[in-house]
Design an enzyme around this catalytic site. Structure first.
Site, mmCIF file in Angstrom:
data_model
loop_
_atom_site.group_PDB
_atom_site.id
_atom_site.type_symbol
_atom_site.label_atom_id
_atom_site.label_comp_id
_atom_site.label_asym_id
_atom_site.label_seq_id
_atom_site.Cartn_x
_atom_site.Cartn_y
_atom_site.Cartn_z
ATOM 1 N N ARG A 74 62.492 36.683 48.455
ATOM 2 C CA ARG A 74 61.491 37.754 48.362
ATOM 3 C C ARG A 74 61.716 38.588 47.102
ATOM 4 N NH1 ARG A 74 62.182 42.415 50.511
ATOM 5 N NH2 ARG A 74 63.358 41.654 52.287
ATOM 6 N N TYR A 128 34.850 42.644 41.126
ATOM 7 C CA TYR A 128 35.105 41.697 42.209
ATOM 8 C C TYR A 128 35.001 42.435 43.548
ATOM 9 C CZ TYR A 128 37.477 38.285 45.069
ATOM 10 O OH TYR A 128 37.781 37.387 46.048
ATOM 11 N N ASP A 204 41.137 43.292 34.345
ATOM 12 C CA ASP A 204 41.039 42.058 35.129
ATOM 13 C C ASP A 204 40.407 41.016 34.206
ATOM 14 O OD1 ASP A 204 40.241 39.924 36.750
ATOM 15 O OD2 ASP A 204 39.919 41.203 38.496
HETATM 16 C C1 LIG Z 1 38.926 36.073 42.836
HETATM 17 C C2 LIG Z 1 39.031 37.303 42.034
HETATM 18 C C3 LIG Z 1 39.944 38.311 42.379
HETATM 19 C C4 LIG Z 1 40.808 38.221 43.619
HETATM 20 O O1 LIG Z 1 41.730 37.183 43.538
HETATM 21 P P1 LIG Z 1 42.341 36.400 44.829
HETATM 22 O O2 LIG Z 1 43.215 35.397 44.199
HETATM 23 O O3 LIG Z 1 41.198 35.836 45.598
HETATM 24 O O4 LIG Z 1 43.072 37.425 45.609
HETATM 25 C C5 LIG Z 1 40.020 39.419 41.557
HETATM 26 N N1 LIG Z 1 39.237 39.548 40.461
HETATM 27 C C6 LIG Z 1 38.353 38.601 40.113
HETATM 28 C C7 LIG Z 1 37.526 38.798 38.885
HETATM 29 C C8 LIG Z 1 38.216 37.458 40.881
HETATM 30 O O5 LIG Z 1 37.319 36.528 40.538
#
Ligand SMILES: *Cc1c(COP(=O)(O)O)cnc(C)c1O
Length: 415
Positions: A74, A128, A204
């Protein structure tokens, strides 16, 4: 970690990703990393155990060449270390990485690491769906203030940043999901840098990174990924990654990852590691496919509008695209004639592409964001951001683009 050299020659990312961070001698000579599925590790001596705990708890810093022994998975494990080491050269400007068991785990850990009660978060909309949920249903109830700004409104974002008090985090998702509207990362970084609170800029980068957009070079502090998408590329696993220039930011995330228990597991680390060398190859093919398809669909009589970077008509959006994206990427969305009914019958008619959420895989997927991925947004937010009933989102894969175009055209005819 800086890039390695051969003589005076600096190795480039496609080579680095294949060769660094892994010593075959530690895996009985195996040319590719082995999977270390152990949950716990045997100490060489009780003193080594004591030392390992002191380092893990941040009481002492390891010596530069010290071999600190592993403790428990972990906290850390060899496959996470290998993956974190190998992924760094894919993100220009990055020095350290941390891997998580999903993209949401990476985003959640970043928010909880850098925001406290009473702090402000400024973020772009739409984002998202899971991120929006996290902000409204978890971050705000904890006593943080969240200020959403529609993507593409540069002046409004500047003002939201300038006006915010106790501003700790500016969070940008660009291009925005699912409308592809872009936010100027360098501009936001400049405004954030002038704020007396020196907020962190988080991006992101799931849609265009790591191949086509490099936020750390544009002034971002932390890049976040859902590695479930392009990085892994086969729609067969969940993972998340955070990368930063400043190792102290990653250390902070790791301290929380230990408490939250959301490190990526050894098997998934091993899988993702094997996919890294082909990310750029896959994304290039996917982007070329998407561009060819989007630029033809825009002519179709049943298509009202295609949202795709090379089809932008807004001068400011075009400027941002040219400044911060090397290629347009493999995501587009389109508004169809006939509202929700038109969109649904298009999805029903697909024979090659699948009606599924998610993106970034080698296979083509299409979905209706308003009733699925973005159904958690309020009517007000949906309207504000152009997530209409007629909108369909497409993630283009690596199939032959002519087959995909034929599929989309027959599904549009049927609609
Ligand atoms: C899919 C996605 C997420 C979340 O990711 P997971 O791996 O599903 O937890 C966050 N931001 C964007 C732009 C995504 O496409």
């Amino acid at each position: 970690m800086p890039y390695r050299t051969v003589g005076s020659h600096l190795l480039r990312p496609p080579t680095e990703v294949l060769t660094r961070g892994y010593d075959p001698a530690l895996s009985v000579g195996s040319a590719r990393p082995a999977v270390f599925r152990s949950s716990t590790y045997v100490f060489s001596t009780p003193e080594a155990a004591e030392r390992a705990f002191a380092v893990a708890l941040g009481k002492v810093r390891p010596e530069p060449a010290e071999n600190v022994e592993l403790i428990y998975s972990r906290l850390n494990h060899p496959n996470a270390e290998i993956l974190e080491n190998q992924i760094v050269p894919l993100e220009p400007g990055a020095r350290e990485a941390a891997v998580f068991n999903s993209g949401m785990a990476a985003i959640m850990t970043a928010f909880l690491s850098f925001l406290r009660h009473g702090d402000t978060l400024v973020y772009t909309l739409p984002a998202y769906g899971g991120t929006i949920h996290l902000i409204h249903d978890f971050i705000e109830p904890l006593g943080m203030r969240a200020v959403g700004v529609p993507a593409g409104q540069g002046a409004a974002l500047d003002e939201a940043i300038r006006k915010a008090r106790n501003l700790r985090v500016v969070f940008i998702e660009t291009p925005a999901n699912p409308t592809m509207v872009m936010t100027d990362i360098a501009r936001a970084a400049g405004v954030a840098a002038e704020h007396p609170d020196r907020p962190l800029l988080l991006v992101d980068n799931t849609f265009l990174g790591p191949a086509f957009q490099h936020p750390l070079l544009l002034g971002a502090d932390l890049v976040l990924y859902s590695a479930t998408k392009y990085l892994s590329g086969f729609s067969d696993m969940l993972a998340g990654v955070a990368l930063a220039k400043d190792p102290a930011l990653i250390e902070k995330l790791l301290a929380h990852r230990i408490m939250f228990g959301n490190i990526l597991q050894p098997d998934e680390c091993w899988m993702l590691d094997g996919r890294l060398p082909t990310v750029s190859l896959r994304m290039n093919r996917q982007s070329k496919n998407a561009q060819r398809i989007a630029e033809r669909l825009v002519e179709h009589p049943k298509v009202v509008k295609v949202h795709y970077p090379t089809l932008f008509d807004d001068a400011d959006q075009i400027k941002i695209r040219l400044a911060q994206c090397a290629f347009p990427g493999a995501m587009f969305s389109m508004e169809l004639k006939g509202g929700r009914q038109g969109a649904f019958s298009f999805l029903r008619g697909l024979k090659v592409a699948h009606n599924a959420v998610s993106l970034g895989g080698v296979e083509t997927l299409a979905c209706h964001p308003r009733t699925t991925t973005h159904s958690g947004m309020s009517e007000e937010e949906l309207e504000l951001c152009g997530v209409t009933d007629a909108l369909v989102r497409v993630s283009v894969g690596i199939e032959d683009w002519r087959d995909l175009l034929a599929d989309f055209e027959q599904a549009l005819e049927a609609a």
